[in-house]
Enzyme design. Sequence first.
Site, PDB file in Angstrom:
ATOM      1  N   CYS A  14     -63.169   1.323   2.149  1.00 20.45           N
ATOM      2  CA  CYS A  14     -63.981   2.418   2.660  1.00 20.45           C
ATOM      3  C   CYS A  14     -64.586   3.069   1.426  1.00 20.45           C
ATOM      4  CB  CYS A  14     -63.117   3.412   3.417  1.00 20.45           C
ATOM      5  SG  CYS A  14     -63.992   4.963   3.704  1.00 20.45           S
ATOM      6  N   SER A  70     -36.741  -5.348 -13.520  1.00 19.07           N
ATOM      7  CA  SER A  70     -36.527  -6.037 -12.260  1.00 19.07           C
ATOM      8  C   SER A  70     -36.585  -7.540 -12.561  1.00 19.07           C
ATOM      9  CB  SER A  70     -37.504  -5.500 -11.212  1.00 19.07           C
ATOM     10  OG  SER A  70     -38.622  -6.233 -11.076  1.00 19.07           O
ATOM     11  N   LEU A  71     -36.642  -8.372 -11.547  1.00 21.67           N
ATOM     12  CA  LEU A  71     -36.632  -9.814 -11.796  1.00 21.67           C
ATOM     13  C   LEU A  71     -37.869 -10.440 -11.182  1.00 21.67           C
ATOM     14  CD1 LEU A  71     -32.939 -10.663 -10.802  1.00 21.67           C
ATOM     15  CD2 LEU A  71     -33.904 -10.857 -13.091  1.00 21.67           C
ATOM     16  N   ASP A 121       0.842  -1.195   0.000  1.00 26.37           N
ATOM     17  CA  ASP A 121       0.000   0.000   0.000  1.00 26.37           C
ATOM     18  C   ASP A 121       0.878   1.246   0.000  1.00 26.37           C
ATOM     19  OD1 ASP A 121      -1.949  -1.818   0.217  1.00 26.37           O
ATOM     20  OD2 ASP A 121      -2.755  -1.137   2.148  1.00 26.37           O
ATOM     21  N   LYS A 144     -35.238 -16.839  -4.341  1.00 25.21           N
ATOM     22  CA  LYS A 144     -34.920 -16.180  -3.071  1.00 25.21           C
ATOM     23  C   LYS A 144     -34.672 -17.225  -1.992  1.00 25.21           C
ATOM     24  CE  LYS A 144     -35.557 -11.716  -3.972  1.00 25.21           C
ATOM     25  NZ  LYS A 144     -36.335 -10.699  -3.355  1.00 25.21           N
ATOM     26  N   CYS A 163     -63.215  10.755   2.569  1.00 27.20           N
ATOM     27  CA  CYS A 163     -62.376  10.064   3.558  1.00 27.20           C
ATOM     28  C   CYS A 163     -60.963  10.671   3.433  1.00 27.20           C
ATOM     29  CB  CYS A 163     -62.361   8.572   3.248  1.00 27.20           C
ATOM     30  SG  CYS A 163     -61.337   7.598   4.346  1.00 27.20           S
ATOM     31  N   TYR A 199     -22.736  -7.898 -13.923  1.00 28.82           N
ATOM     32  CA  TYR A 199     -23.281  -9.177 -14.381  1.00 28.82           C
ATOM     33  C   TYR A 199     -24.083  -9.145 -15.685  1.00 28.82           C
ATOM     34  CZ  TYR A 199     -26.868  -7.048 -11.452  1.00 28.82           C
ATOM     35  OH  TYR A 199     -27.720  -6.163 -10.875  1.00 28.82           O
ATOM     36  N   GLU A 206     -26.162 -17.200 -11.299  1.00 28.80           N
ATOM     37  CA  GLU A 206     -25.340 -16.202 -10.623  1.00 28.80           C
ATOM     38  C   GLU A 206     -25.925 -15.978  -9.241  1.00 28.80           C
ATOM     39  OE1 GLU A 206     -25.718 -12.815 -13.229  1.00 28.80           O
ATOM     40  OE2 GLU A 206     -25.271 -14.113 -14.915  1.00 28.80           O
ATOM     41  N   LYS A 223     -27.443 -13.514  -6.372  1.00 27.45           N
ATOM     42  CA  LYS A 223     -28.173 -12.247  -6.403  1.00 27.45           C
ATOM     43  C   LYS A 223     -27.590 -11.361  -5.316  1.00 27.45           C
ATOM     44  CE  LYS A 223     -32.841 -10.488  -6.894  1.00 27.45           C
ATOM     45  NZ  LYS A 223     -32.958  -9.470  -5.867  1.00 27.45           N
ATOM     46  N   CYS A 263     -64.473   2.438   8.915  1.00 27.52           N
ATOM     47  CA  CYS A 263     -63.211   3.051   8.498  1.00 27.52           C
ATOM     48  C   CYS A 263     -62.586   3.783   9.690  1.00 27.52           C
ATOM     49  CB  CYS A 263     -63.477   4.022   7.355  1.00 27.52           C
ATOM     50  SG  CYS A 263     -62.024   4.978   6.903  1.00 27.52           S
ATOM     51  N   ASP A 309     -27.025  -8.182  -3.024  1.00 23.57           N
ATOM     52  CA  ASP A 309     -27.974  -7.249  -2.438  1.00 23.57           C
ATOM     53  C   ASP A 309     -27.315  -5.891  -2.255  1.00 23.57           C
ATOM     54  OD1 ASP A 309     -30.441  -6.697  -1.579  1.00 23.57           O
ATOM     55  OD2 ASP A 309     -30.194  -7.526   0.434  1.00 23.57           O
ATOM     56  N   CYS A 345     -62.795   7.727   8.821  1.00 24.73           N
ATOM     57  CA  CYS A 345     -64.005   8.518   8.610  1.00 24.73           C
ATOM     58  C   CYS A 345     -65.258   7.824   9.116  1.00 24.73           C
ATOM     59  CB  CYS A 345     -64.152   8.872   7.125  1.00 24.73           C
ATOM     60  SG  CYS A 345     -64.606   7.453   6.107  1.00 24.73           S
ATOM     61  N   GLU A 386       3.915   1.747  -1.204  1.00 27.04           N
ATOM     62  CA  GLU A 386       4.475   2.036  -2.533  1.00 27.04           C
ATOM     63  C   GLU A 386       3.416   2.597  -3.473  1.00 27.04           C
ATOM     64  OE1 GLU A 386       7.669  -0.932  -4.220  1.00 27.04           O
ATOM     65  OE2 GLU A 386       6.418  -1.863  -2.665  1.00 27.04           O
TER      66      GLU A 386
HETATM   67  P1  AMP Z   1     -35.692  -7.074  -7.571  1.00 26.88           P
HETATM   68  O1  AMP Z   1     -35.147  -5.735  -7.140  1.00 26.88           O
HETATM   69  O2  AMP Z   1     -36.037  -7.983  -6.447  1.00 26.88           O
HETATM   70  O3  AMP Z   1     -36.719  -6.960  -8.643  1.00 26.88           O
HETATM   71  O4  AMP Z   1     -34.474  -7.826  -8.248  1.00 26.88           O
HETATM   72  C1  AMP Z   1     -33.867  -7.294  -9.374  1.00 26.88           C
HETATM   73  C2  AMP Z   1     -32.542  -6.743  -8.994  1.00 26.88           C
HETATM   74  O5  AMP Z   1     -31.658  -7.755  -8.565  1.00 26.88           O
HETATM   75  C3  AMP Z   1     -31.843  -6.141 -10.156  1.00 26.88           C
HETATM   76  O6  AMP Z   1     -32.284  -4.841 -10.421  1.00 26.88           O
HETATM   77  C4  AMP Z   1     -30.419  -6.154  -9.693  1.00 26.88           C
HETATM   78  O7  AMP Z   1     -30.128  -4.957  -9.033  1.00 26.88           O
HETATM   79  C5  AMP Z   1     -30.356  -7.247  -8.652  1.00 26.88           C
HETATM   80  N1  AMP Z   1     -29.385  -8.301  -8.950  1.00 26.88           N
HETATM   81  C6  AMP Z   1     -28.478  -8.755  -8.075  1.00 26.88           C
HETATM   82  N2  AMP Z   1     -27.712  -9.713  -8.609  1.00 26.88           N
HETATM   83  C7  AMP Z   1     -28.123  -9.887  -9.881  1.00 26.88           C
HETATM   84  C8  AMP Z   1     -27.714 -10.732 -10.956  1.00 26.88           C
HETATM   85  N3  AMP Z   1     -26.724 -11.619 -10.831  1.00 26.88           N
HETATM   86  N4  AMP Z   1     -28.371 -10.626 -12.136  1.00 26.88           N
HETATM   87  C9  AMP Z   1     -29.381  -9.733 -12.284  1.00 26.88           C
HETATM   88  N5  AMP Z   1     -29.816  -8.912 -11.307  1.00 26.88           N
HETATM   89  C10 AMP Z   1     -29.202  -8.976 -10.110  1.00 26.88           C
HETATM   90 ZN    ZN Z   2     -62.844   6.238   5.246  1.00 24.58          ZN
END
Ligand code: AMP
Ligand code: ZN
Length: 684
Positions: A421, A80-81, A31, A309, A427, A222, A110, A112, A403, A114, A406, A33
């Site tokens: 409601c 999204s997935l 580090d 998941k 309301c 990815y 792959e 996922k 409700c 977070d 209201c 250097e």
């Molecule tokens: P979700 O937010 O639950 O709809 O999941 C979709 C999100 O998973 C994507 O927008 C990515 O940000 C995330 N993600 C994480 N790892 C991967 C992966 N290997 N391939 C695709 N999406 C991924």
């Molecule tokens: Zn109401």
Amino acid sequence: MDVQSQINSLRDELREHNYNYYVNDNPTISDFEFDKKLEQLKSIEAAHPEFYDATSPSVRVGGEITKNFNTVKHINRMYSLDNSYSIEDLQDWETRIKKIVDGDIQYTCELKYDGASISLHYENGKFVQAVTRGDGNQGDDVTANVRTIKSVPLQLKGDDIPAKFEIRGEIVLPWDGFHKMNEERAAQGLELYRNPRNTASGSLKLQDSAVVATRPLDCLLYQLAGDDLPVKNQYDSLTLARKWGFKAPKESKLLNSIEEVFEFINHWDTARKDLPYETDGVVVKVNSLRQQEELGFTAKAPKWAMAYKFAAEQVSTRLEEITYQVGRTGSITPVANLEPVEISGTTVRRASLHNADQIEKLDIRVGDEVYVEKGGEIIPKIVAVDLAKRPADSVPTVYATKCPECETTLVRKEGDAKHYCPNEMSCPPQVKGRIEHFISRKAMDIDGIGAETVGQLVEAGLITNYADLYDLTVEQVLPLERMAQKSAENMVQGIEASKNVPFERVLFALGIRYVGETVAKKLAKHYKNIDALLALPDEPLKENLDLFADTTGASDKKIEELTAVPEIGISIAQSIVEFIQSEDQMRLVHRLKEAGLQFALSEEQLEGQTDRLSGKSFVISGVFEMSRNDLKKLVEDNGGKISSSISSKTDYLIRGDKMGPSKLEKAEKLGVTMISQQEFLAML
Ligand code: AMP
Ligand code: ZN
């Protein structure tokens, strides 16, 4: 050596060390250097600003301040997935996709990760822009901050690099770095960060990139996106990305069957606990890009990918009280108020109970010890009751009848899971909620008003519905707290400008139950204007509002008519008819019309649209001269319907090159008419 060559050679050297350290986890110098060389580079660059380069390793230290993050439209949408939670879910998915694609399917698995989704843009091998996912269509430009993340290559290696492309991935904060940051917070007596993901996405939105530079963020890539990429499948694209200098995780694997996918999942369900960063599942992707193209997308996610998941962590705690929340459309959601408990690093105090059936099914009672789970959703849910711990004096839960806001008696329609409601017009949360929805970004997108202002306007009695917005004047709103002349003017101008918002968004803004963005688009396209949509059959829309009384027969017909529109189901149809039958709603629509909002598709939108293919169902298969998307659009613009698999209901199969044998066989067996791209174009 002249200055330019000296700078270049230092930059190359530091780049390589950066790569070895941050991407390859394999440093070759100390580090100390490294820092010495970096200092050297910085001092030469300072003396020779004419050689500035935004991709120099020296820019990693940050310093650029972003006051406002610009909104950028994604060139390729960030989807999204879809999620699955069991082996059966995945098997079902495979069955579905096998109906659509021909040939064997290989999968790239792959993990996922977070973190915060990001799209990195490269031009001529240089990093030029980083954009957050945002709503998938547009995100925020966070380039200055992302540049400081050491594993993001600013200059790519190798030769076969496309002139222009995007790569998607995840900005993550590894556990180590997260804990270190929290130790510092603790030492300073500050509140601790909740979890790595929120801290990572929060970091991207810091104004000072020098602060971002100090955070131990990492970037895992990815997915390539762009035109004419030099790859044919997902797995190769990861290998190629790695060669260019990206950190494309090595855990990914190419698999030949869904059984191998299950093994991969099993392995990582435990092995992931030893990874340096948080993962919450596995992403299974159809490997072949050709098959991916054949499968396409739903409104929200690719059909060629599925997230699995991992089972979420469960804890038990006491249910203290059940309260009820009223949503924008009047839907009631029961909420469990819990004795606070930690799940996966966050404190949970409330959980959603969904609806009355759910409470009854699990026999959830106040005082019970309940199991709470935090899955992918932000709001945790109750999954079971510990009956052994139920107090002797416990009584079954009686669902609310009025409700909470209201006092109106709640209603529940047959087939509906939720109570509502019905007091739409007065309301309080419904009044505010509908106006907030109306002005929101995807609806009328009115600048100059936020949720808070809506609250103020309603409380001051200036508005009670969205049509009232169009009567507001600067003089009226000025007396509101914290309202200056300028902001008042902006608001009124913003409202005025919304009169140009296209029909489908106006339709979405009306807040008809079940009419979301996609449904609104479909309806707008089909009916072309509001009068056609709201007219009851045999009985053109009457401007005279008293005439809405006898509508029983007509409403049945209208439901029939609506459900004949592709993808409009019975609940949506019923909800629209209810909307039509409400005098209050019709009065609002009438006022909005008078105000001059767009209640019909514009000439531009109508251009190229016909009914020529109305009632006809098409399947597209194979490779074409024009893009499949353009082909699909042509079918839809002319009133035809696209479906993904061949059945006896298919009228035409548009046949391209390299169409799979099984599809061909099926089409022949069912006697489906096959046409070429040219023949199809001739039909139009
Ligand atoms: P979700 O937010 O639950 O709809 O999941 C979709 C999100 O998973 C994507 O927008 C990515 O940000 C995330 N993600 C994480 N790892 C991967 C992966 N290997 N391939 C695709 N999406 C991924
Ligand atoms: Zn109401």
